[in-house]
Design a protein around this motif. Structure first.
Motif, PDB file in Angstrom:
ATOM      1  N   LEU A 256      -8.269 -17.525 -31.013  1.00 45.04           N
ATOM      2  CA  LEU A 256      -9.553 -17.454 -31.717  1.00 45.04           C
ATOM      3  C   LEU A 256      -9.657 -16.250 -32.633  1.00 45.04           C
ATOM      4  O   LEU A 256     -10.710 -16.021 -33.243  1.00 45.04           O
ATOM      5  CB  LEU A 256     -10.702 -17.431 -30.696  1.00 45.04           C
ATOM      6  N   GLY A 257      -8.589 -15.457 -32.744  1.00 43.21           N
ATOM      7  CA  GLY A 257      -8.579 -14.343 -33.679  1.00 43.21           C
ATOM      8  C   GLY A 257      -9.384 -13.139 -33.229  1.00 43.21           C
ATOM      9  O   GLY A 257     -10.021 -12.479 -34.058  1.00 43.21           O
ATOM     10  N   ALA A 258      -9.346 -12.818 -31.939  1.00 42.22           N
ATOM     11  CA  ALA A 258     -10.074 -11.648 -31.445  1.00 42.22           C
ATOM     12  C   ALA A 258      -9.464 -10.371 -32.002  1.00 42.22           C
ATOM     13  O   ALA A 258      -8.249 -10.277 -32.215  1.00 42.22           O
ATOM     14  CB  ALA A 258     -10.050 -11.625 -29.918  1.00 42.22           C
ATOM     15  N   SER A 259     -10.311  -9.368 -32.237  1.00 42.90           N
ATOM     16  CA  SER A 259      -9.836  -8.074 -32.726  1.00 42.90           C
ATOM     17  C   SER A 259      -9.131  -7.317 -31.598  1.00 42.90           C
ATOM     18  O   SER A 259      -9.199  -7.702 -30.425  1.00 42.90           O
ATOM     19  CB  SER A 259     -11.006  -7.254 -33.260  1.00 42.90           C
ATOM     20  N   ASP A 260      -8.454  -6.233 -31.964  1.00 46.77           N
ATOM     21  CA  ASP A 260      -7.760  -5.436 -30.950  1.00 46.77           C
ATOM     22  C   ASP A 260      -8.738  -4.890 -29.918  1.00 46.77           C
ATOM     23  O   ASP A 260      -8.427  -4.828 -28.722  1.00 46.77           O
ATOM     24  CB  ASP A 260      -7.014  -4.276 -31.624  1.00 46.77           C
ATOM     25  N   GLU A 261      -9.920  -4.485 -30.369  1.00 44.49           N
ATOM     26  CA  GLU A 261     -10.927  -3.965 -29.441  1.00 44.49           C
ATOM     27  C   GLU A 261     -11.405  -5.059 -28.498  1.00 44.49           C
ATOM     28  O   GLU A 261     -11.595  -4.821 -27.295  1.00 44.49           O
ATOM     29  CB  GLU A 261     -12.105  -3.381 -30.221  1.00 44.49           C
ATOM     30  N   GLN A 262     -11.602  -6.277 -29.022  1.00 41.34           N
ATOM     31  CA  GLN A 262     -12.054  -7.385 -28.177  1.00 41.34           C
ATOM     32  C   GLN A 262     -10.960  -7.838 -27.226  1.00 41.34           C
ATOM     33  O   GLN A 262     -11.250  -8.308 -26.122  1.00 41.34           O
ATOM     34  CB  GLN A 262     -12.519  -8.544 -29.052  1.00 41.34           C
ATOM     35  N   LEU A 263      -9.694  -7.720 -27.635  1.00 39.45           N
ATOM     36  CA  LEU A 263      -8.591  -8.094 -26.750  1.00 39.45           C
ATOM     37  C   LEU A 263      -8.439  -7.122 -25.587  1.00 39.45           C
ATOM     38  O   LEU A 263      -7.876  -7.479 -24.545  1.00 39.45           O
ATOM     39  CB  LEU A 263      -7.281  -8.162 -27.538  1.00 39.45           C
ATOM     40  N   ASN A 264      -8.960  -5.935 -25.727  1.00 43.25           N
ATOM     41  CA  ASN A 264      -8.879  -4.937 -24.660  1.00 43.25           C
ATOM     42  C   ASN A 264     -10.074  -5.093 -23.713  1.00 43.25           C
ATOM     43  O   ASN A 264     -10.779  -4.139 -23.411  1.00 43.25           O
ATOM     44  CB  ASN A 264      -8.854  -3.535 -25.265  1.00 43.25           C
ATOM     45  N   TYR A 265     -10.295  -6.296 -23.257  1.00 39.97           N
ATOM     46  CA  TYR A 265     -11.457  -6.595 -22.416  1.00 39.97           C
ATOM     47  C   TYR A 265     -11.164  -6.277 -20.948  1.00 39.97           C
ATOM     48  O   TYR A 265     -10.025  -6.410 -20.487  1.00 39.97           O
ATOM     49  CB  TYR A 265     -11.845  -8.067 -22.545  1.00 39.97           C
ATOM     50  N   PRO A 266     -12.169  -5.845 -20.199  1.00 37.51           N
ATOM     51  CA  PRO A 266     -11.989  -5.659 -18.749  1.00 37.51           C
ATOM     52  C   PRO A 266     -12.048  -7.006 -18.029  1.00 37.51           C
ATOM     53  O   PRO A 266     -12.775  -7.915 -18.455  1.00 37.51           O
ATOM     54  CB  PRO A 266     -13.162  -4.765 -18.356  1.00 37.51           C
ATOM     55  N   THR A 267     -11.304  -7.139 -16.965  1.00 43.39           N
ATOM     56  CA  THR A 267     -11.280  -8.372 -16.170  1.00 43.39           C
ATOM     57  C   THR A 267     -11.705  -8.066 -14.742  1.00 43.39           C
ATOM     58  O   THR A 267     -11.195  -7.124 -14.123  1.00 43.39           O
ATOM     59  CB  THR A 267      -9.874  -9.000 -16.169  1.00 43.39           C
ATOM     60  N   LEU A 268     -12.650  -8.855 -14.252  1.00 44.36           N
ATOM     61  CA  LEU A 268     -13.085  -8.741 -12.864  1.00 44.36           C
ATOM     62  C   LEU A 268     -12.843 -10.065 -12.162  1.00 44.36           C
ATOM     63  O   LEU A 268     -12.731 -11.118 -12.800  1.00 44.36           O
ATOM     64  CB  LEU A 268     -14.567  -8.366 -12.775  1.00 44.36           C
ATOM     65  N   TYR A 269     -12.802 -10.004 -10.843  1.00 46.18           N
ATOM     66  CA  TYR A 269     -12.564 -11.181 -10.014  1.00 46.18           C
ATOM     67  C   TYR A 269     -13.755 -11.315  -9.076  1.00 46.18           C
ATOM     68  O   TYR A 269     -14.176 -10.331  -8.459  1.00 46.18           O
ATOM     69  CB  TYR A 269     -11.255 -11.035  -9.236  1.00 46.18           C
ATOM     70  N   ALA A 270     -14.293 -12.544  -8.988  1.00 46.17           N
ATOM     71  CA  ALA A 270     -15.579 -12.663  -8.298  1.00 46.17           C
ATOM     72  C   ALA A 270     -15.708 -14.005  -7.593  1.00 46.17           C
ATOM     73  O   ALA A 270     -14.953 -14.954  -7.833  1.00 46.17           O
ATOM     74  CB  ALA A 270     -16.731 -12.487  -9.296  1.00 46.17           C
ATOM     75  N   SER A 271     -16.693 -14.051  -6.732  1.00 48.63           N
ATOM     76  CA  SER A 271     -17.206 -15.281  -6.135  1.00 48.63           C
ATOM     77  C   SER A 271     -18.719 -15.207  -6.236  1.00 48.63           C
ATOM     78  O   SER A 271     -19.363 -14.479  -5.476  1.00 48.63           O
ATOM     79  CB  SER A 271     -16.759 -15.434  -4.680  1.00 48.63           C
ATOM     80  N   GLY A 272     -19.277 -15.917  -7.206  1.00 51.28           N
ATOM     81  CA  GLY A 272     -20.717 -15.874  -7.414  1.00 51.28           C
ATOM     82  C   GLY A 272     -21.498 -16.379  -6.228  1.00 51.28           C
ATOM     83  O   GLY A 272     -22.556 -15.842  -5.881  1.00 51.28           O
ATOM     84  N   ARG A 273     -20.999 -17.411  -5.566  1.00 50.27           N
ATOM     85  CA  ARG A 273     -21.711 -17.965  -4.413  1.00 50.27           C
ATOM     86  C   ARG A 273     -21.713 -16.993  -3.240  1.00 50.27           C
ATOM     87  O   ARG A 273     -22.724 -16.846  -2.546  1.00 50.27           O
ATOM     88  CB  ARG A 273     -21.088 -19.302  -4.006  1.00 50.27           C
ATOM     89  N   GLN A 274     -20.587 -16.308  -3.001  1.00 46.40           N
ATOM     90  CA  GLN A 274     -20.520 -15.351  -1.897  1.00 46.40           C
ATOM     91  C   GLN A 274     -21.072 -13.981  -2.275  1.00 46.40           C
ATOM     92  O   GLN A 274     -21.316 -13.159  -1.400  1.00 46.40           O
ATOM     93  CB  GLN A 274     -19.069 -15.215  -1.420  1.00 46.40           C
ATOM     94  N   GLY A 275     -21.252 -13.727  -3.561  1.00 43.10           N
ATOM     95  CA  GLY A 275     -21.927 -12.505  -3.986  1.00 43.10           C
ATOM     96  C   GLY A 275     -21.063 -11.263  -4.014  1.00 43.10           C
ATOM     97  O   GLY A 275     -21.509 -10.198  -3.603  1.00 43.10           O
ATOM     98  N   TRP A 276     -19.825 -11.367  -4.512  1.00 44.92           N
ATOM     99  CA  TRP A 276     -19.006 -10.170  -4.636  1.00 44.92           C
ATOM    100  C   TRP A 276     -18.189 -10.226  -5.928  1.00 44.92           C
ATOM    101  O   TRP A 276     -17.895 -11.294  -6.462  1.00 44.92           O
ATOM    102  CB  TRP A 276     -18.074  -9.959  -3.435  1.00 44.92           C
ATOM    103  N   ALA A 277     -17.863  -9.047  -6.418  1.00 46.86           N
ATOM    104  CA  ALA A 277     -17.004  -8.901  -7.592  1.00 46.86           C
ATOM    105  C   ALA A 277     -16.146  -7.664  -7.398  1.00 46.86           C
ATOM    106  O   ALA A 277     -16.599  -6.659  -6.835  1.00 46.86           O
ATOM    107  CB  ALA A 277     -17.834  -8.778  -8.868  1.00 46.86           C
ATOM    108  N   ILE A 278     -14.903  -7.715  -7.847  1.00 42.56           N
ATOM    109  CA  ILE A 278     -13.970  -6.605  -7.679  1.00 42.56           C
ATOM    110  C   ILE A 278     -13.223  -6.387  -8.992  1.00 42.56           C
ATOM    111  O   ILE A 278     -13.028  -7.304  -9.786  1.00 42.56           O
ATOM    112  CB  ILE A 278     -12.966  -6.870  -6.538  1.00 42.56           C
ATOM    113  N   ARG A 279     -12.786  -5.134  -9.193  1.00 41.84           N
ATOM    114  CA  ARG A 279     -12.027  -4.813 -10.400  1.00 41.84           C
ATOM    115  C   ARG A 279     -10.543  -5.127 -10.234  1.00 41.84           C
ATOM    116  O   ARG A 279      -9.876  -5.479 -11.194  1.00 41.84           O
ATOM    117  CB  ARG A 279     -12.207  -3.339 -10.756  1.00 41.84           C
TER     118      ARG A 279
END
Length: 711
Positions: A256-279
């Protein structure tokens, strides 16, 4: 000069004690502080993104026998903390003893405007639920799930239809969270709310990965220059394939042509139903707070101009019985106060409403609407007092010349004709049955639904939308509000290129099915002029991607569900306009048409069961020209469903056989839209959904058919 740079829009409370002189100052803006030696130290609130205080003295005078240099600096503590001493020249101190500051209202530096975007059923609303609960905005004891789905249809279908904004406090910041729809038919809702946020949280299912709507919403967000945060959701499932999905997400960003700044996105892992997110995947799965911390740290504050005259772009409408129309949007500049006069202008700068004043200012706190005294630049607020303002309009103060530019909305691809119900049963079940009532309702709808278009053509109305589901939701809402309406078969919106060639919309269709059904699906799509572009197989499932003309999607969803025994999942997204692909090999079955008016009998229906699939059961009121079933052959058939068994005075010892009927296929609104033909109408009332012929008289229908064949 005392510059409260990072904390603009706060009240400064200062008590100056020096040589027996005490002055208390409460101000927003410039004030003058007088010390014991009659030295004036001015203070001014500025808007530069720095977190310090500079002190300048006049004429190098002495304070407490210590010479004060022209500029000295000290760091500003957290809100509510007390400053007991100000260090001036190295270790020298000055008798400015107590200085306490607090919030007056949230300044734009501490506001975070974020939209939650994702494909349908990837867990957006469940995640927002957890954000509200764990931030303390709503009580943990609240039992309702998906509290943001406030519409009755949203709760019934389990999907988000309208974009909604809420807010809550977290770590001295105000977070405005926008929950957006995930279905492709409601993409217009996503497009219009992206103009009032400064970042997005892209939610992706850990099993399905990026889907059609994921691509659409991400492309719109990247096009606006927004910084994304990626959350891979539903890690609690055993089928999660995290590594593959992470690679697919990065590939999608690059495509989709993301810029270098947009490509440097943080990623988290989560379970919305169980209510947790981790880095990181090895972290403890405790709560959702890592996601909130990431939003505060990564998303930038609103890029606004607090010192300039007021301006706001309207992105949503609400109606209140007490204050009237409420327009919602982000304040781009200035400040809103009750009683402030404003003008309403459209995207071209034409004045829509002049001389109006703000009567109320609202904001959302969790599920409550809070009344504010004033609205600050960068905040998302609702304003009452302007009855003519609508979506994409700008509210501007005197001195503002140009309206705020709104994001262009993709064009509609499907059209249906709405008209007043004129069947023999018209007016028996509804309360709004006239053309004028239907017209006013449709005009009200397009004020808030920017992706719909309405054209008046005589006694009927051409309504254009993104797809069958969007038009079906509109009809279902009208039905529940007491409207009676007749609608035609959906038609694709064609255009012409610069050379006059006919162009038709084409959509990208993604179908997930069991591998055993993939052959039948490919054959079905090829008959609808579809071209397969990708095919993947994994764990007994196949993902098929096609490019199909939009007219080939009408009625396709229900056929896929039937052919795959309910296991097939179809998603589609507008792709482009292409040259017309010609006729389709799509044979339609005929209809069983009632030739009499009355009450259907079990005796007559039992004889008609062999003719096809029935849409009605015994004791159903019917009229001449009403469609009561689907013929098993390709032609229409006139039948008599009201015929009763002849009564005689002859008695026999043989017990009469009981009549056993198969359950009828009761049409839902989406099914009726999928199977209605060109010469038919759908009769929609608060209690019934019926199919009927446009021409009720069978003799006239036969004449029309003969004329068509002779042409």
């Amino acid at each position: 000069m005392i510059s409260l740079n990072r904390v603009s829009r706060r009240v400064v409370q200062s008590v100056i004690k020096n040589n027996g002189c005490s002055n208390t100052v409460r101000s927003i803006g410039s004030v003058s502080l007088l010390n014991g030696n009659n030295n004036n130290i001015s203070s001014k609130i500025t808007n530069k993104p720095q977190n310090r205080i500079n002190i300048n003295s006049n004429n190098n005078r002495f304070i407490n026998n210590s010479k004060v240099t022209r500029t000295s600096t000290f760091s500003l503590p957290e809100s509510g903390k007390t400053i007991t001493r100000l260090n001036i020249n190295k270790n020298e101190q000055i008798g400015l003893d107590v200085a306490v500051y607090r919030y007056y209202s949230k300044n734009h530096q501490r506001i975070r405007n974020v939209a939650i975007i994702a494909h349908v059923d990837h867990g957006k609303t469940s995640l927002v639920d957890q954000l509200l609960r764990q931030s303390g905005a709503i009580k943990e004891t609240e039992k309702d799930e998906r509290v943001m789905d406030s519409n009755a249809l949203e709760k019934e279908r389990g999907i988000t239809i309208m974009a909604k904004c809420t807010s809550f406090e977290y770590k001295d910041h105000k977070l405005n969270i926008v929950d957006t729809p995930g279905h492709g038919d409601f993409g217009g809702e996503v497009e219009r709310v992206l103009s009032m946020v400064d970042g997005v949280v892209l939610l992706v299912d850990a099993t399905e990965g990026p889907m059609a709507q994921t691509k659409f919403v991400l492309s719109k967000a990247l096009g606006q220059g927004l910084k994304p945060i990626v959350v891979i959701n539903k890690l609690d499932r055993s089928t999660a394939r995290v590594d593959e999905v992470e690679n697919e997400i990065f590939d999608l960003f690059a495509t989709l042509g993301a810029s270098d700044e947009q490509l440097n996105y943080p990623t988290l892992y989560a379970s919305g139903r169980q209510g947790w997110a981790i880095r990181s995947r090895g972290d403890d799965q405790k709560d959702i707070l890592p996601l909130l911390d990431t939003i505060v740290e990564y998303v930038e504050c609103p890029d606004v101009k607090p010192e300039e005259p007021f301006s706001m772009l309207v992105t949503n409408l609400e109606s209140d019985p007490f204050v009237g129309r409420i327009v919602t949007g982000k304040i781009y500049s200035g400040k809103a106060k009750v009683g402030q006069p404003l003008r309403v202008v459209d995207m071209k700068g034409n004045i829509i409403e002049d001389g109006g004043k703000i009567t109320k200012i609202f904001c959302r706190r969790a599920m409550e609407r809070i009344v504010l005294e004033e609205g600050e630049a960068g905040d998302i607020v609702g304003i009452a007092g302007f009855s003519q303002a609508t979506v994409t309009n700008s509210l501007i103060a005197e001195g503002v010349k140009d309206p705020i530019k709104a994001i262009p909305i993709d064009p509609p691809v499907l059209a249906m004709y709405f008209e007043a119900n004129n069947s023999p049963f018209a007016g028996k079940e509804g309360t709004h049955c006239t053309t004028l009532k239907i017209k006013s309702r449709l005009l009200k709808e397009i004020e808030s639904n920017v992706s719909l278009q309405v054209n008046v053509t005589g006694e009927s109305f051409e309504v254009k939308g993104r797809g069958e589901l969007q038009l079906g939701i509109l009809l279902e809402n009208m039905r529940r509000e007491g409207y009676e309406v007749a609608v035609s078969q959906p038609k694709v919106v064609f255009t012409k290129d610069e050379n006059g060639n006919l162009m038709e919309p084409q959509e990208e269709v993604t179908i997930d099915v069991d591998t055993e059904y993939s052959g039948a699906i490919i054959e079905k799509l090829s008959k609808r002029n579809g071209d397969i572009t990708d095919m993947k197989q994994s764990m007994g499932k196949s993902r098929l991607v096609f490019l199909v003309p939009s007219r080939g999607l009408i009625g396709l969803r229900s056929e896929i569900i039937n052919d795959t025994k309910g296991t097939g999942v179809m998603n589609h997204l507008f792709h482009s306009y292409v040259p017309h692909k010609g006729p389709m090999d799509n044979k339609e079955k005929g209809a069983l048409i009632s030739m009499s008016e009355g009450v259907a009998t079990a005796f007559s229906l039992s004889a008609l069961e062999d003719r096809g699939i029935l849409f009605i059961g015994p004791q159903t009121q019917v009229y001449s020209g009403m469609i009561i079933g689907e013929n098993s052959k390709l032609h229409d058939l006139d039948v008599n469903p009201v015929k009763a068994k002849q009564l005689t005075n002859i008695r026999t010892t043989v017990k009469e056989e009981g009549i056993r009927l198969s359950p009828p296929k009761l049409l839902k609104l989406e099914e009726a839209i999928a199977c209605v033909k060109e010469d038919e109408l759908i009769e929609i009332t608060p209690k019934s959904i019926r199919l009927r012929k446009r021409e009720l008289d069978s003799t006239k229908r036969q004449k029309i058919n003969r004329d068509k064949k002779s042409m």
